[in-house]
Every structure is written in structure tokens, then in C-alpha cells.
Scaffold this active site. Sequence first.
Site, PDB file in Angstrom:
ATOM      1  N   GLN A 175       0.846  -1.197   0.000  1.00 55.34           N
ATOM      2  CA  GLN A 175       0.000   0.000   0.000  1.00 55.34           C
ATOM      3  C   GLN A 175       0.882   1.247   0.000  1.00 55.34           C
ATOM      4  OE1 GLN A 175      -3.394  -0.622   3.094  1.00 55.34           O
ATOM      5  NE2 GLN A 175      -1.767  -2.058   3.567  1.00 55.34           N
ATOM      6  N   ASN A 176       2.201   1.025   0.137  1.00 52.45           N
ATOM      7  CA  ASN A 176       3.112   2.161   0.242  1.00 52.45           C
ATOM      8  C   ASN A 176       3.395   2.764  -1.128  1.00 52.45           C
ATOM      9  OD1 ASN A 176       3.109   1.456   2.888  1.00 52.45           O
ATOM     10  ND2 ASN A 176       5.119   0.483   2.872  1.00 52.45           N
ATOM     11  N   HIS A 188      -1.581   1.473  -4.258  1.00 49.73           N
ATOM     12  CA  HIS A 188      -1.904   2.898  -4.145  1.00 49.73           C
ATOM     13  C   HIS A 188      -0.989   3.783  -4.989  1.00 49.73           C
ATOM     14  CE1 HIS A 188      -3.950   1.944  -0.009  1.00 49.73           C
ATOM     15  NE2 HIS A 188      -4.661   1.567  -1.046  1.00 49.73           N
ATOM     16  N   CYS A 202      -0.695  12.607 -16.077  1.00 48.57           N
ATOM     17  CA  CYS A 202      -1.522  13.737 -16.486  1.00 48.57           C
ATOM     18  C   CYS A 202      -2.875  13.614 -15.791  1.00 48.57           C
ATOM     19  CB  CYS A 202      -1.682  13.717 -18.006  1.00 48.57           C
ATOM     20  SG  CYS A 202      -2.829  14.977 -18.594  1.00 48.57           S
ATOM     21  N   CYS A 244      -0.975  17.247 -23.772  1.00 48.69           N
ATOM     22  CA  CYS A 244      -2.291  17.893 -23.906  1.00 48.69           C
ATOM     23  C   CYS A 244      -2.385  19.230 -23.182  1.00 48.69           C
ATOM     24  CB  CYS A 244      -3.383  16.952 -23.400  1.00 48.69           C
ATOM     25  SG  CYS A 244      -3.405  16.790 -21.608  1.00 48.69           S
ATOM     26  N   THR A 246       0.598  -2.976   8.622  1.00 51.56           N
ATOM     27  CA  THR A 246      -0.589  -2.260   8.144  1.00 51.56           C
ATOM     28  C   THR A 246      -1.690  -2.295   9.200  1.00 51.56           C
ATOM     29  OG1 THR A 246      -2.324  -2.151   6.460  1.00 51.56           O
ATOM     30  CG2 THR A 246      -1.298  -4.313   6.793  1.00 51.56           C
ATOM     31  N   SER A 247      -2.422  -1.188   9.309  1.00 50.48           N
ATOM     32  CA  SER A 247      -3.489  -1.096  10.312  1.00 50.48           C
ATOM     33  C   SER A 247      -4.718  -1.916   9.905  1.00 50.48           C
ATOM     34  CB  SER A 247      -3.867   0.371  10.535  1.00 50.48           C
ATOM     35  OG  SER A 247      -4.182   0.979   9.299  1.00 50.48           O
TER      36      SER A 247
HETATM   37  P1  OAD Z   1      -1.292   3.076   8.928  1.00 52.48           P
HETATM   38  O1  OAD Z   1      -0.565   4.313   9.317  1.00 52.48           O
HETATM   39  O2  OAD Z   1      -2.771   3.059   8.961  1.00 52.48           O
HETATM   40  O3  OAD Z   1      -0.808   1.875   9.861  1.00 52.48           O
HETATM   41  C1  OAD Z   1       0.539   1.622  10.099  1.00 52.48           C
HETATM   42  C2  OAD Z   1       0.630   0.325  10.877  1.00 52.48           C
HETATM   43  O4  OAD Z   1       2.000   0.011  11.023  1.00 52.48           O
HETATM   44  C3  OAD Z   1       0.021   0.395  12.263  1.00 52.48           C
HETATM   45  O5  OAD Z   1      -0.805  -0.749  12.485  1.00 52.48           O
HETATM   46  C4  OAD Z   1       1.249   0.346  13.195  1.00 52.48           C
HETATM   47  O6  OAD Z   1       0.999  -0.335  14.424  1.00 52.48           O
HETATM   48  C5  OAD Z   1       2.226  -0.426  12.348  1.00 52.48           C
HETATM   49  N1  OAD Z   1       3.632  -0.169  12.628  1.00 52.48           N
HETATM   50  C6  OAD Z   1       4.220   0.968  13.088  1.00 52.48           C
HETATM   51  N2  OAD Z   1       5.545   0.812  13.165  1.00 52.48           N
HETATM   52  C7  OAD Z   1       5.809  -0.460  12.744  1.00 52.48           C
HETATM   53  C8  OAD Z   1       7.006  -1.225  12.579  1.00 52.48           C
HETATM   54  N3  OAD Z   1       8.207  -0.717  12.872  1.00 52.48           N
HETATM   55  N4  OAD Z   1       6.888  -2.484  12.104  1.00 52.48           N
HETATM   56  C9  OAD Z   1       5.694  -3.022  11.816  1.00 52.48           C
HETATM   57  N5  OAD Z   1       4.528  -2.340  11.950  1.00 52.48           N
HETATM   58  C10 OAD Z   1       4.598  -1.090  12.396  1.00 52.48           C
HETATM   59  O7  OAD Z   1      -0.751   2.660   7.480  1.00 52.48           O
HETATM   60  P2  OAD Z   1      -1.381   1.698   6.405  1.00 52.48           P
HETATM   61  O8  OAD Z   1      -2.019   0.507   7.024  1.00 52.48           O
HETATM   62  O9  OAD Z   1      -0.326   1.473   5.383  1.00 52.48           O
HETATM   63  O10 OAD Z   1      -3.895   5.015   1.558  1.00 52.48           O
HETATM   64  O11 OAD Z   1      -2.505   2.619   5.775  1.00 52.48           O
HETATM   65  C11 OAD Z   1      -3.223   2.139   4.705  1.00 52.48           C
HETATM   66  C12 OAD Z   1      -3.595   3.237   3.774  1.00 52.48           C
HETATM   67  O12 OAD Z   1      -4.248   4.262   4.503  1.00 52.48           O
HETATM   68  C13 OAD Z   1      -2.432   3.967   3.141  1.00 52.48           C
HETATM   69  O13 OAD Z   1      -1.869   3.302   2.039  1.00 52.48           O
HETATM   70  C14 OAD Z   1      -3.086   5.254   2.714  1.00 52.48           C
HETATM   71  C15 OAD Z   1      -3.984   5.549   3.913  1.00 52.48           C
HETATM   72  O14 OAD Z   1      -5.185   6.082   3.645  1.00 52.48           O
HETATM   73  C16 OAD Z   1      -3.875   5.893   0.555  1.00 52.48           C
HETATM   74  O15 OAD Z   1      -3.113   6.844   0.539  1.00 52.48           O
HETATM   75  C17 OAD Z   1      -4.834   5.597  -0.554  1.00 52.48           C
END
Ligand code: OAD
Length: 245
Positions: free
Chosen positions: A101-102, A119, A127, A150, A188-189
Site C-alpha cells: 500500500q506504500n 496505491h 496527467c 495535452c 498495516t493497520s
Molecule cells: P497506517 O498508518 O494506517 O498503519 C501503520 C501500521 O504500522 C500500524 O498498524 C502500526 O501499528 C504499524 N507499525 C508501526 N511501526 C511499525 C514497525 N516498525 N513495524 C511493523 N509495523 C509497524 O498505514 P497503512 O495501514 O499502510 O492510503 O494505511 C493504509 C492506507 O491508509 C495507506 O496506504 C493510505 C492511507 O489512507 C492511501 O493513501 C490511498
Amino acid sequence: MRIPAALIEKLAKARHVAVLTGAGVSAESGVPTFRDAQTGLWANFKPEELATPHAFHRNPKLVWEWYAWRRETVGKVSPNPAHHVLAAMQSRFTRFTLITQNVDGLHQRAGSHDVIELHGNITRTKCFKEGTVITEWPDTRDVPPRCPRCGGLLRPDVVWFEESLPEQAITDAFAASRTCDLFLSVGTSTVVYPAASLPFEALEAGATVVEINPQPTPLTAQAHFVLEGAAGVVLPNLLASVNVA
Ligand code: OAD
């Protein structure tokens, strides 16, 4: 951290491993996570006011500059042990699918290839009007710059709120989640859909599901194995345990 023997056995036998990564994997590189109240991007900015097509319509300069700042931040950091271990894992299994998702491109910088980017990627530009990826544009003073094809405004090639995910990426991610033997959900959360449904798809399809995260998430109660800790510590430990098994 001690890796459970049952997990080492499952991983050693796995033919297809699928991994979903989130912002937590890049946290140890110094890229702030989204939902970290203290240091996260959301503490200083409201992404819903910046990362939407509406925001871009309203104030394209502000949105372009915000992404330029994020691109610069990402350009200054390096992949950490979690990225490197995931890159090493791709040649360890018969099939290995890395879904992220990064948008920071750190997996590729660590050597991962064929990464499924759900993402988009902050280092690419497209564009706004045509959606075409643009690699070069004339150096004018326009902010954002203009599409050389364009004349439309250029924007980062990332998925904004209210936008759909790239079709091929989401199709491939679901297919891998349904066919893998072992699914790793790392950093990921597990709250942003459709990405958050991937580990549950894997569970339903009968895969062993493993979560690596220092904090509980909506997946924790259902995962077969939960390795509570930082990805940069747990992943090297996991790979080392499998390599000696
Ligand atoms: P979040 O910021 O929601 O969650 C980050 C997760 O990483 C949390 O569950 C933390 O506990 C965990 N975490 C923190 N440090 C860590 C470490 N050192 N090792 C392992 N885990 C750790 O990020 P995402 O789940 O990536 O979407 O968020 C998902 C999406 O939400 C993103 O891609 C973005 C956002 O809306 C878009 O931009 C479309």
C-alpha cells in the site's frame, strides 16, 4: 523474539508466499505512518483535504507542493532490514508475491521486483486529464507543471481518496491472496479497504495468515500467528529461522 516452530515449518514448506505491506514497514526508514498521532503525516496535514481530486481542482499548487515535499522526504531515506528481507525472500520460495500500500518505492530500491502497488507510486507523475504516465516535461515555471501532450495539469501517480485502485493491481492482489499457502500482513493497520480485505481473502481460501505488527489490528484475532514487534526486527528473524530449518 522466538518464532513458533509450527510457523517455521509452514513457511519452510510454503510454495507460494504472499505479503501485504503498509506504512509500518517504512516506519523504521523514517517515513511517518499515516495514523501515528505524534509524528504521522496526518498530525500536520489533513490528507482528506490534500489527497483528493477535489483538493487538486481547488488548489493544484498546494497539492503538487505537498507531494513534492513528500517525494523529497522519501528520496532522503533508505530501505531498512524489513525491505531487504522481503527482497531476499523473493528468491527463497517457488512463488512470491509482494503487495504494497506504500507509495514510497522503498521495496524496489531494496531489490524487490514485480511489486503490486495498490496505491501507486509517489515518484511517478501522470496527467490529471488523460491519466497517462509522463516522465519528462518542459521546464516552465508552472506549478504544477503541464502535460507536454495535452497541456493538462500534471499530478502524482498515486491513488487519492474517492479514486479507484489500479484495476490490474487489485485483480492480481486478490488472485495471489486466494492462491497463496502463506500470507504475511506486515505493518498495516488493516482498516483501509479494499487492501484490508486481502488477508481475510487468504484466510477464507485456507492459507496460513501471519501478522507482523507491534499493535493489534482488526486482523489480529483471526490470524494464525501474530508476531508482535517491529518489521525490521521480526522479518530478519523469521527468514533466518526458515533458512536454518
Ligand atoms: P497506517 O498508518 O494506517 O498503519 C501503520 C501500521 O504500522 C500500524 O498498524 C502500526 O501499528 C504499524 N507499525 C508501526 N511501526 C511499525 C514497525 N516498525 N513495524 C511493523 N509495523 C509497524 O498505514 P497503512 O495501514 O499502510 O492510503 O494505511 C493504509 C492506507 O491508509 C495507506 O496506504 C493510505 C492511507 O489512507 C492511501 O493513501 C490511498
